[in-house]
Design a protein around this motif. Structure first.
Motif, mmCIF file in Angstrom:
data_model
loop_
_atom_site.group_PDB
_atom_site.id
_atom_site.type_symbol
_atom_site.label_atom_id
_atom_site.label_comp_id
_atom_site.label_asym_id
_atom_site.label_seq_id
_atom_site.Cartn_x
_atom_site.Cartn_y
_atom_site.Cartn_z
ATOM 1 N N MET A 175 2.930 6.128 4.733
ATOM 2 C CA MET A 175 3.357 5.275 5.559
ATOM 3 C C MET A 175 4.121 4.316 4.880
ATOM 4 S SD MET A 175 -0.091 4.299 8.011
ATOM 5 C CE MET A 175 -1.126 3.755 6.352
ATOM 6 N N ALA A 176 3.786 3.751 3.636
ATOM 7 C CA ALA A 176 4.522 2.980 2.623
ATOM 8 C C ALA A 176 5.988 3.132 2.672
ATOM 9 C CB ALA A 176 3.773 2.724 1.479
ATOM 10 N N VAL A 177 6.410 4.639 2.486
ATOM 11 C CA VAL A 177 7.636 5.196 2.395
ATOM 12 C C VAL A 177 8.476 4.702 3.545
ATOM 13 C CG1 VAL A 177 8.895 7.423 2.064
ATOM 14 C CG2 VAL A 177 6.997 6.865 0.653
ATOM 15 N N HIS A 178 7.771 4.810 4.704
ATOM 16 C CA HIS A 178 8.643 4.869 6.031
ATOM 17 C C HIS A 178 8.667 3.444 6.793
ATOM 18 C CE1 HIS A 178 8.957 9.213 6.298
ATOM 19 N NE2 HIS A 178 7.619 9.339 6.098
ATOM 20 N N ASP A 179 7.478 2.607 6.394
ATOM 21 C CA ASP A 179 7.290 1.329 7.180
ATOM 22 C C ASP A 179 6.969 0.141 6.527
ATOM 23 O OD1 ASP A 179 6.796 0.589 10.178
ATOM 24 O OD2 ASP A 179 5.196 -0.368 8.858
ATOM 25 N N MET A 238 0.966 -3.983 3.195
ATOM 26 C CA MET A 238 -0.380 -3.986 3.248
ATOM 27 C C MET A 238 -0.923 -3.432 2.082
ATOM 28 S SD MET A 238 -2.831 -2.175 6.143
ATOM 29 C CE MET A 238 -4.303 -2.051 5.838
ATOM 30 N N ALA A 239 -0.416 -2.375 1.666
ATOM 31 C CA ALA A 239 -0.895 -1.794 0.400
ATOM 32 C C ALA A 239 -0.381 -2.209 -0.859
ATOM 33 C CB ALA A 239 -0.157 -0.220 0.562
ATOM 34 N N SER A 255 -0.485 6.793 1.305
ATOM 35 C CA SER A 255 -0.874 5.876 2.300
ATOM 36 C C SER A 255 -1.008 6.485 3.563
ATOM 37 C CB SER A 255 0.049 4.546 2.312
ATOM 38 O OG SER A 255 1.294 5.077 2.584
ATOM 39 N N MET A 256 -2.260 6.525 4.267
ATOM 40 C CA MET A 256 -2.594 7.384 5.472
ATOM 41 C C MET A 256 -3.243 6.358 6.463
ATOM 42 S SD MET A 256 -3.360 10.999 4.365
ATOM 43 C CE MET A 256 -4.980 10.467 3.301
ATOM 44 N N ALA A 257 -2.891 6.451 7.744
ATOM 45 C CA ALA A 257 -3.750 6.165 8.914
ATOM 46 C C ALA A 257 -4.504 7.396 9.259
ATOM 47 C CB ALA A 257 -3.091 5.164 9.909
ATOM 48 N N LEU A 258 -5.950 7.240 9.414
ATOM 49 C CA LEU A 258 -6.639 8.500 9.912
ATOM 50 C C LEU A 258 -7.136 8.116 11.337
ATOM 51 C CD1 LEU A 258 -8.190 9.189 6.517
ATOM 52 C CD2 LEU A 258 -6.265 10.221 7.157
ATOM 53 N N LEU A 259 -6.635 8.744 12.445
ATOM 54 C CA LEU A 259 -6.961 8.165 13.709
ATOM 55 C C LEU A 259 -7.916 9.454 14.068
ATOM 56 C CD1 LEU A 259 -3.412 7.521 14.733
ATOM 57 C CD2 LEU A 259 -4.708 6.239 13.176
ATOM 58 N N ARG A 309 1.846 14.991 -4.084
ATOM 59 C CA ARG A 309 1.813 14.292 -5.448
ATOM 60 C C ARG A 309 2.929 13.647 -5.979
ATOM 61 N NH1 ARG A 309 -0.243 18.921 -9.109
ATOM 62 N NH2 ARG A 309 0.677 20.363 -7.764
ATOM 63 N N LYS A 310 3.999 13.364 -4.992
ATOM 64 C CA LYS A 310 4.987 12.400 -5.386
ATOM 65 C C LYS A 310 4.616 10.945 -5.174
ATOM 66 C CE LYS A 310 9.164 14.684 -4.724
ATOM 67 N NZ LYS A 310 10.352 14.953 -3.864
ATOM 68 N N ALA A 311 4.538 9.894 -6.157
ATOM 69 C CA ALA A 311 4.021 8.547 -5.784
ATOM 70 C C ALA A 311 5.074 8.182 -4.593
ATOM 71 C CB ALA A 311 4.159 7.694 -6.941
ATOM 72 N N GLU A 312 4.460 7.285 -3.811
ATOM 73 C CA GLU A 312 5.230 6.688 -2.697
ATOM 74 C C GLU A 312 5.880 5.250 -3.413
ATOM 75 O OE1 GLU A 312 3.002 5.615 0.912
ATOM 76 O OE2 GLU A 312 2.195 7.674 0.779
ATOM 77 N N VAL A 313 5.362 4.480 -3.798
ATOM 78 C CA VAL A 313 5.884 3.278 -4.389
ATOM 79 C C VAL A 313 5.248 2.776 -5.551
ATOM 80 C CG1 VAL A 313 7.186 2.586 -2.254
ATOM 81 C CG2 VAL A 313 4.972 1.689 -2.806
ATOM 82 N N PRO A 314 5.943 2.003 -6.553
ATOM 83 C CA PRO A 314 5.132 1.419 -7.556
ATOM 84 C C PRO A 314 4.622 0.121 -6.723
ATOM 85 C CG PRO A 314 7.562 1.601 -8.207
ATOM 86 C CD PRO A 314 7.227 1.974 -6.766
#
Length: 323
Positions: A71-75, A81-82, A105-109, A307-312
């Motif tokens: 999510m942190a890559v896209h939104d 939040m993260a 980062s994930m939202a689990l629904l 295993r690619k990090a999303e953001v520092p």
């Protein structure tokens, strides 16, 4: 941790999740295009993808989505939040040090009737060394035994990564080969806004949702920026080619990916040479290599992409897109 986010903020998070799903369906209704799970933020239930599940109403559409991924890559909302909340940053810094990346980062629904998430260790997917990996699971709805709250085995993170397998080659069933003894399992119910913080090698699972309501949670994985992915010694040209194809499908640079794959493999081998058969963790080789069934296609390329990090988050990122 109690009230990592306030209960009224949990309602805001739910609204943001619904916003993302609404926007995704607006685009899907126009184009009919649905990307692979590792490319798209919105990951739908298989029954929705196949057309077996109705998605006519807005409520149906919310129930059709099982996960929001990376999510942190896209939104921007979920990236903030993260990465920007002082309480979360302070906890992460205390546990992982001054150089940290958001790994996932994930939202689990978990909708009513959803199946269990099998027993596993998060670093059984990531395979990072050293194993400075942690998770923060934040309840958006109240998490109960009935609706599938987290269950853990206390202290199980102290023994490294145990054997995992993918039954019938299905990576979605990737899980520990041995189920923990029932008398060692501890359920962790949470109120909205509460969080469970745990080591990346803790054994955990969530049972089926036996309630008549969905159970939302946000899971954030962090790792020291000094971590590096290990590579299965059985990796082949075929596995590497599969990984390049996945990278190209996501808009990545296959040549760069190939070079990084080689560098990480070399680093992993050097680590094993320095520390013995178990690599930097001092564990046996299964703790730093993907578990394989030789009769099926290697699953490593699927997980390598994850295993690619999303953001520092803070500190030095060491210039490596893989953590």
């Amino acid at each position: 941790l109690r009230q990592v986010i306030a209960s009224d903020e949990a309602d805001i998070v739910r609204t943001e999740i619904h916003r993302i799903i609404d926007e995704w369906y607006d685009t899907f209704d126009e184009t009919g295009v649905e990307d692979a799970d590792w490319v798209s933020m919105v990951n739908r239930e298989e029954r929705a993808r196949s057309g077996e599940m109705s998605v006519r109403s807005r409520e149906d559409r919310y129930l059709s989505v099982r996960r929001l991924f990376r999510m942190a890559v896209h939104d921007t909302f979920f990236q903030k939040m993260a990465c920007d909340r002082d309480l979360i940053r302070n906890v992460v810094r205390q546990l992982l040090g001054d150089d940290v990346k958001l790994l996932q980062s994930m939202a689990l629904l978990k909708p009513p009737g959803a199946a269990a998430k099998r027993w596993h260790q998060d670093n059984g997917y990531f395979r990072l060394t050293p194993n400075r990996v942690m998770a923060m699971w934040i309840a958006i709805d109240e998490a109960t035994v009935e609706n599938g709250c987290m269950h853990v085995v206390a202290g199980s993170h102290r023994h490294g990564v145990d054997e995992h397998t993918s039954p019938n080659g299905n990576h979605k069933l990737y899980s520990l080969t041995e189920t923990p003894a029932e008398d060692t399992v501890v359920p962790i119910p949470l109120k909205p806004g509460d969080a469970l913080v745990f080591h990346g090698e803790l054994h955990h699972f969530t049972p089926p949702n036996r309630s008549n309501q969905p159970r939302y949670g946000v899971q954030l994985h962090y790792a020291s920026a000094r971590c590096r992915p290990t590579v299965c010694p059985k990796s082949s040209a075929t596995a590497t080619a599969d990984n390049m194809a996945a990278t190209a499908a996501s808009g990545g640079d296959a040549d760069s990916e190939r070079a990084q794959l080689g560098e990480a493999r070399e680093a992993s081998e050097q680590s094993s040479d320095r520390h013995g058969r178990g690599g930097a963790n001092g564990l046996d080789k299964r703790s730093v290599a993907f578990d394989c069934d030789p009769s099926i296609k290697c699953v490593e390329p699927q997980f390598w992409f994850f295993r690619k990090a999303e953001v520092p988050v803070f500190g030095n990122d060491y210039g490596d897109p893989h953590i």
